[in-house]
Design a protein around this motif. Structure first.
Motif, PDB file in Angstrom:
ATOM      1  N   LEU A   1       0.851  -1.193   0.000  1.00  0.00           N
ATOM      2  CA  LEU A   1       0.000   0.000   0.000  1.00  0.00           C
ATOM      3  C   LEU A   1       0.882   1.235   0.000  1.00  0.00           C
ATOM      4  O   LEU A   1       1.954   1.237   0.613  1.00  0.00           O
ATOM      5  CB  LEU A   1      -0.898   0.024   1.239  1.00  0.00           C
ATOM      6  CG  LEU A   1      -2.001  -1.018   1.327  1.00  0.00           C
ATOM      7  CD1 LEU A   1      -2.682  -0.937   2.685  1.00  0.00           C
ATOM      8  CD2 LEU A   1      -3.027  -0.829   0.217  1.00  0.00           C
ATOM      9  N   VAL A   2       0.425   2.294  -0.660  1.00  0.00           N
ATOM     10  CA  VAL A   2       1.139   3.569  -0.628  1.00  0.00           C
ATOM     11  C   VAL A   2       0.138   4.700  -0.453  1.00  0.00           C
ATOM     12  O   VAL A   2      -0.953   4.676  -1.021  1.00  0.00           O
ATOM     13  CB  VAL A   2       1.971   3.822  -1.911  1.00  0.00           C
ATOM     14  CG1 VAL A   2       3.154   2.879  -1.978  1.00  0.00           C
ATOM     15  CG2 VAL A   2       1.115   3.727  -3.164  1.00  0.00           C
ATOM     16  N   LEU A   3       0.529   5.686   0.338  1.00  0.00           N
ATOM     17  CA  LEU A   3      -0.238   6.926   0.412  1.00  0.00           C
ATOM     18  C   LEU A   3       0.256   7.876  -0.664  1.00  0.00           C
ATOM     19  O   LEU A   3       1.473   7.973  -0.905  1.00  0.00           O
ATOM     20  CB  LEU A   3      -0.067   7.573   1.783  1.00  0.00           C
ATOM     21  CG  LEU A   3      -0.730   6.862   2.964  1.00  0.00           C
ATOM     22  CD1 LEU A   3      -0.351   7.556   4.269  1.00  0.00           C
ATOM     23  CD2 LEU A   3      -2.241   6.817   2.800  1.00  0.00           C
ATOM     24  N   PRO A   4      -0.625   8.593  -1.344  1.00  0.00           N
ATOM     25  CA  PRO A   4      -0.179   9.588  -2.324  1.00  0.00           C
ATOM     26  C   PRO A   4       0.806  10.577  -1.702  1.00  0.00           C
ATOM     27  O   PRO A   4       0.784  10.809  -0.490  1.00  0.00           O
ATOM     28  CB  PRO A   4      -1.485  10.273  -2.740  1.00  0.00           C
ATOM     29  CG  PRO A   4      -2.539   9.235  -2.505  1.00  0.00           C
ATOM     30  CD  PRO A   4      -2.093   8.495  -1.278  1.00  0.00           C
ATOM     31  N   LEU A   5       1.650  11.136  -2.548  1.00  0.00           N
ATOM     32  CA  LEU A   5       2.608  12.138  -2.091  1.00  0.00           C
ATOM     33  C   LEU A   5       1.943  13.501  -1.976  1.00  0.00           C
ATOM     34  O   LEU A   5       0.933  13.785  -2.618  1.00  0.00           O
ATOM     35  CB  LEU A   5       3.783  12.212  -3.064  1.00  0.00           C
ATOM     36  CG  LEU A   5       4.730  11.012  -3.030  1.00  0.00           C
ATOM     37  CD1 LEU A   5       5.518  10.919  -4.322  1.00  0.00           C
ATOM     38  CD2 LEU A   5       5.676  11.112  -1.829  1.00  0.00           C
ATOM     39  N   TYR A   6       2.538  14.344  -1.160  1.00  0.00           N
ATOM     40  CA  TYR A   6       2.035  15.704  -0.970  1.00  0.00           C
ATOM     41  C   TYR A   6       2.261  16.519  -2.240  1.00  0.00           C
ATOM     42  O   TYR A   6       3.306  16.427  -2.878  1.00  0.00           O
ATOM     43  CB  TYR A   6       2.757  16.358   0.210  1.00  0.00           C
ATOM     44  CG  TYR A   6       2.353  17.786   0.473  1.00  0.00           C
ATOM     45  CD1 TYR A   6       1.222  18.074   1.225  1.00  0.00           C
ATOM     46  CD2 TYR A   6       3.101  18.840  -0.048  1.00  0.00           C
ATOM     47  CE1 TYR A   6       0.848  19.382   1.466  1.00  0.00           C
ATOM     48  CE2 TYR A   6       2.735  20.158   0.186  1.00  0.00           C
ATOM     49  CZ  TYR A   6       1.601  20.420   0.946  1.00  0.00           C
ATOM     50  OH  TYR A   6       1.225  21.717   1.176  1.00  0.00           O
ATOM     51  N   GLY A   7       1.288  17.325  -2.617  1.00  0.00           N
ATOM     52  CA  GLY A   7       1.462  18.211  -3.768  1.00  0.00           C
ATOM     53  C   GLY A   7       0.679  17.732  -4.979  1.00  0.00           C
ATOM     54  O   GLY A   7       0.038  16.681  -4.973  1.00  0.00           O
ATOM     55  N   ASN A   8       0.755  18.512  -6.055  1.00  0.00           N
ATOM     56  CA  ASN A   8      -0.050  18.261  -7.238  1.00  0.00           C
ATOM     57  C   ASN A   8       0.588  17.294  -8.227  1.00  0.00           C
ATOM     58  O   ASN A   8      -0.111  16.499  -8.849  1.00  0.00           O
ATOM     59  CB  ASN A   8      -0.343  19.581  -7.960  1.00  0.00           C
ATOM     60  CG  ASN A   8      -1.199  20.507  -7.123  1.00  0.00           C
ATOM     61  OD1 ASN A   8      -2.085  20.044  -6.414  1.00  0.00           O
ATOM     62  ND2 ASN A   8      -0.937  21.808  -7.207  1.00  0.00           N
ATOM     63  N   ALA A   9       1.899  17.337  -8.388  1.00  0.00           N
ATOM     64  CA  ALA A   9       2.547  16.510  -9.408  1.00  0.00           C
ATOM     65  C   ALA A   9       3.935  16.074  -8.941  1.00  0.00           C
ATOM     66  O   ALA A   9       4.949  16.368  -9.578  1.00  0.00           O
ATOM     67  CB  ALA A   9       2.640  17.280 -10.718  1.00  0.00           C
ATOM     68  N   PRO A  10       4.034  15.333  -7.841  1.00  0.00           N
ATOM     69  CA  PRO A  10       5.358  15.015  -7.279  1.00  0.00           C
ATOM     70  C   PRO A  10       6.161  14.034  -8.124  1.00  0.00           C
ATOM     71  O   PRO A  10       7.382  13.972  -7.976  1.00  0.00           O
ATOM     72  CB  PRO A  10       5.014  14.409  -5.914  1.00  0.00           C
ATOM     73  CG  PRO A  10       3.634  13.877  -6.078  1.00  0.00           C
ATOM     74  CD  PRO A  10       2.940  14.817  -7.005  1.00  0.00           C
TER      75      PRO A  10
ATOM     76  N   ASN B   1       0.893  11.225  -9.621  1.00  0.00           N
ATOM     77  CA  ASN B   1       0.852  10.852  -8.211  1.00  0.00           C
ATOM     78  C   ASN B   1       0.121   9.518  -8.134  1.00  0.00           C
ATOM     79  O   ASN B   1      -0.554   9.105  -9.078  1.00  0.00           O
ATOM     80  CB  ASN B   1       0.109  11.916  -7.395  1.00  0.00           C
ATOM     81  CG  ASN B   1       0.506  11.920  -5.923  1.00  0.00           C
ATOM     82  OD1 ASN B   1       1.041  10.943  -5.403  1.00  0.00           O
ATOM     83  ND2 ASN B   1       0.237  13.029  -5.259  1.00  0.00           N
ATOM     84  N   TRP B   2       0.260   8.821  -7.018  1.00  0.00           N
ATOM     85  CA  TRP B   2      -0.590   7.659  -6.783  1.00  0.00           C
ATOM     86  C   TRP B   2      -1.993   8.158  -6.489  1.00  0.00           C
ATOM     87  O   TRP B   2      -2.173   9.225  -5.912  1.00  0.00           O
ATOM     88  CB  TRP B   2      -0.055   6.832  -5.616  1.00  0.00           C
ATOM     89  CG  TRP B   2       1.417   6.562  -5.705  1.00  0.00           C
ATOM     90  CD1 TRP B   2       2.382   6.939  -4.823  1.00  0.00           C
ATOM     91  CD2 TRP B   2       2.097   5.877  -6.757  1.00  0.00           C
ATOM     92  NE1 TRP B   2       3.616   6.534  -5.250  1.00  0.00           N
ATOM     93  CE2 TRP B   2       3.478   5.868  -6.442  1.00  0.00           C
ATOM     94  CE3 TRP B   2       1.676   5.258  -7.940  1.00  0.00           C
ATOM     95  CZ2 TRP B   2       4.427   5.282  -7.260  1.00  0.00           C
ATOM     96  CZ3 TRP B   2       2.633   4.665  -8.753  1.00  0.00           C
ATOM     97  CH2 TRP B   2       3.978   4.676  -8.415  1.00  0.00           C
ATOM     98  N   VAL B   3      -2.990   7.407  -6.886  1.00  0.00           N
ATOM     99  CA  VAL B   3      -4.380   7.815  -6.716  1.00  0.00           C
ATOM    100  C   VAL B   3      -5.038   6.866  -5.717  1.00  0.00           C
ATOM    101  O   VAL B   3      -5.057   5.645  -5.928  1.00  0.00           O
ATOM    102  CB  VAL B   3      -5.139   7.803  -8.048  1.00  0.00           C
ATOM    103  CG1 VAL B   3      -6.604   8.188  -7.836  1.00  0.00           C
ATOM    104  CG2 VAL B   3      -4.475   8.758  -9.034  1.00  0.00           C
ATOM    105  N   GLY B   4      -5.559   7.433  -4.627  1.00  0.00           N
ATOM    106  CA  GLY B   4      -6.186   6.620  -3.599  1.00  0.00           C
ATOM    107  C   GLY B   4      -7.324   5.788  -4.146  1.00  0.00           C
ATOM    108  O   GLY B   4      -8.123   6.256  -4.955  1.00  0.00           O
ATOM    109  N   GLY B   5      -7.398   4.519  -3.723  1.00  0.00           N
ATOM    110  CA  GLY B   5      -8.454   3.627  -4.156  1.00  0.00           C
ATOM    111  C   GLY B   5      -8.179   2.913  -5.462  1.00  0.00           C
ATOM    112  O   GLY B   5      -8.960   2.065  -5.875  1.00  0.00           O
ATOM    113  N   LYS B   6      -7.053   3.237  -6.130  1.00  0.00           N
ATOM    114  CA  LYS B   6      -6.728   2.609  -7.407  1.00  0.00           C
ATOM    115  C   LYS B   6      -5.739   1.463  -7.207  1.00  0.00           C
ATOM    116  O   LYS B   6      -4.948   1.445  -6.278  1.00  0.00           O
ATOM    117  CB  LYS B   6      -6.145   3.632  -8.382  1.00  0.00           C
ATOM    118  CG  LYS B   6      -7.040   4.839  -8.601  1.00  0.00           C
ATOM    119  CD  LYS B   6      -8.393   4.437  -9.156  1.00  0.00           C
ATOM    120  CE  LYS B   6      -9.265   5.653  -9.348  1.00  0.00           C
ATOM    121  NZ  LYS B   6     -10.384   5.717  -8.412  1.00  0.00           N
TER     122      LYS B   6
END
Length: 380
Positions: A290-299, A337-342
């Motif tokens: 599992l990964v949490l998305p990174l902070y920001g719009n386009a990391p 970025n990673w997208v939550g739920g995908k």
């Protein structure tokens, strides 16, 4: 006669005295005993959509597409709970004990037709409230729910009349026990729901916060190979490691606005799943993280994503493949970025080189990114 008359008169006086004293010592009894005020637990139905895949776990019987979501229901004897709920109407509503959030137990859905479908559940508050749902006192009240919150995960939550805030950490290393068994992720399958009570009820539709990696590895060597781990890193154009995933997310519910997710600027430079298994020739293994998305719009923009297998037999041989983040974004609805739920499924074949057969991103358009191969990196 005189003596008899005096004795009777004396006896009557004594009886009269006793009767008067008995009247004086009898306590006053109220007409109706005082009753404690009634209090109520609140119950809601809810579920997770098939396309959005805790108290919950995933199964992966097909090894492709969406992982299958399953609620884990509380038994009647259980006292531990992992779901937290809060109720907002101009301010967060306190329970009868003065708490602004409550844990909730998880049970099968109230609708008999949905009771055998583990996507659905019913949630009952542990704390009690002054009015039942049927009273109308909660009409248009906002319901916020989060799960799982577990002390052994170092999750924590605090609540005030004005806001509810939860902190949800995510590890950078996972330990997997069995092939194609993702249930070890269940402690970190963070989800939230945000609904409104209408006509004395609310349906809680949960959304997942982290994204999921599914690594499908096939041993194409002529001899058995031992797979120690699979790892994801990100590098810039100079080959310098960059952040790959956030270490925690803060979840804020305040007023009547949407839930706000705030990903940490503190991040991991790698995410690893330890496997430690031996694969025969042509044998396959499916691992997860599992990964949490990174902070920001386009990391991830302008970066390369590296998938690395640490394999033994021969020892100390590390095989990796680099994927241009631009290519990933094309299949990721433009998100760098990673997208939550995908779900991100990475297909790899281990031979004298590591063949990369593609990435499937579910569920935008089930896009597939074509593969390639990576040369061995020998470290003897």
């Amino acid at each position: 006669m005189k003596n008899i008359y005096e004795n009777i008169l004396c006896a009557l006086v004594i009886l009269s005295f006793i009767a008067c004293n008995n009247d004086n010592i009898t306590p006053d009894m109220p007409d109706t005993p005082e009753q404690p005020a009634a209090t109520y637990r609140l119950t809601f139905d809810g579920g997770v959509g098939v396309e959005n895949q805790t108290r919950a776990h995933w199964s992966d019987l097909q090894g492709s597409g969406n992982l299958i979501f399953n609620w884990d229901y509380n038994s009647d004897e259980e006292t531990t709970n992992e779901m937290v709920m809060a109720f907002y109407k101009e301010k967060f509503i306190a329970s009868t004990t003065g708490n602004y959030h409550t844990y909730a137990s998880i049970h099968r859905h109230s609708d008999p037709e949905k009771q055998q479908d583990n996507h659905y559940a019913s949630f009952t508050t542990v704390e009690k409230y002054d009015s039942p749902l049927s009273s109308g006192d909660y009409e248009d009240c906002r319901v916020v729910a989060l799960t799982p919150l577990r002390a052994d995960n170092d999750t924590y939550i605090y609540s005030l009349e004005s806001r509810v805030i939860a902190n949800l950490p995510m590890p950078g290393t996972f330990e997997q026990n069995d092939d194609q068994e993702p249930d070890f992720l269940s402690n970190y399958m963070y989800m939230y729901a945000d609904a409104s009570i209408t006509d004395g009820t609310a349906f809680l539709l949960f959304e997942h916060i982290p994204a999921t990696f599914r690594f499908k590895i096939t041993n194409k060597r002529p001899e058995p190979a031992r797979i120690n781990s699979v790892k994801v890193t990100v590098v810039d154009t100079e080959g310098v490691e960059q952040p790959v995933a956030s270490q925690y997310v803060d979840v804020l519910a305040a007023s009547d606005e949407d839930i706000e997710l705030s990903y940490s600027t503190i991040s991991y430079t790698e995410v690893t799943t330890n496997i430690n298994t031996s694969l025969a020739t042509d044998e396959k293994y499916t691992a997860y993280a599992l990964v949490l998305p990174l902070y920001g719009n386009a990391p991830l923009e302008g970066k390369k994503i590296c998938f690395t297998i640490d394999a033994s037999n021969p020892d100390n041989e590390y095989l990796s493949f680099e994927l241009d983040a631009e290519t990933l974004a094309n299949a990721n609805h433009g998100e760098y970025n990673w997208v939550g739920g995908k779900s991100y499924t990475i297909n790899m074949r281990l031979s004298d080189v590591l063949y990369f057969d593609g990435v499937t991103v579910v569920d935008w358009n089930k896009e597939t990114i074509e593969g390639g191969e990576a040369e061995e990196d020998m470290n003897n």
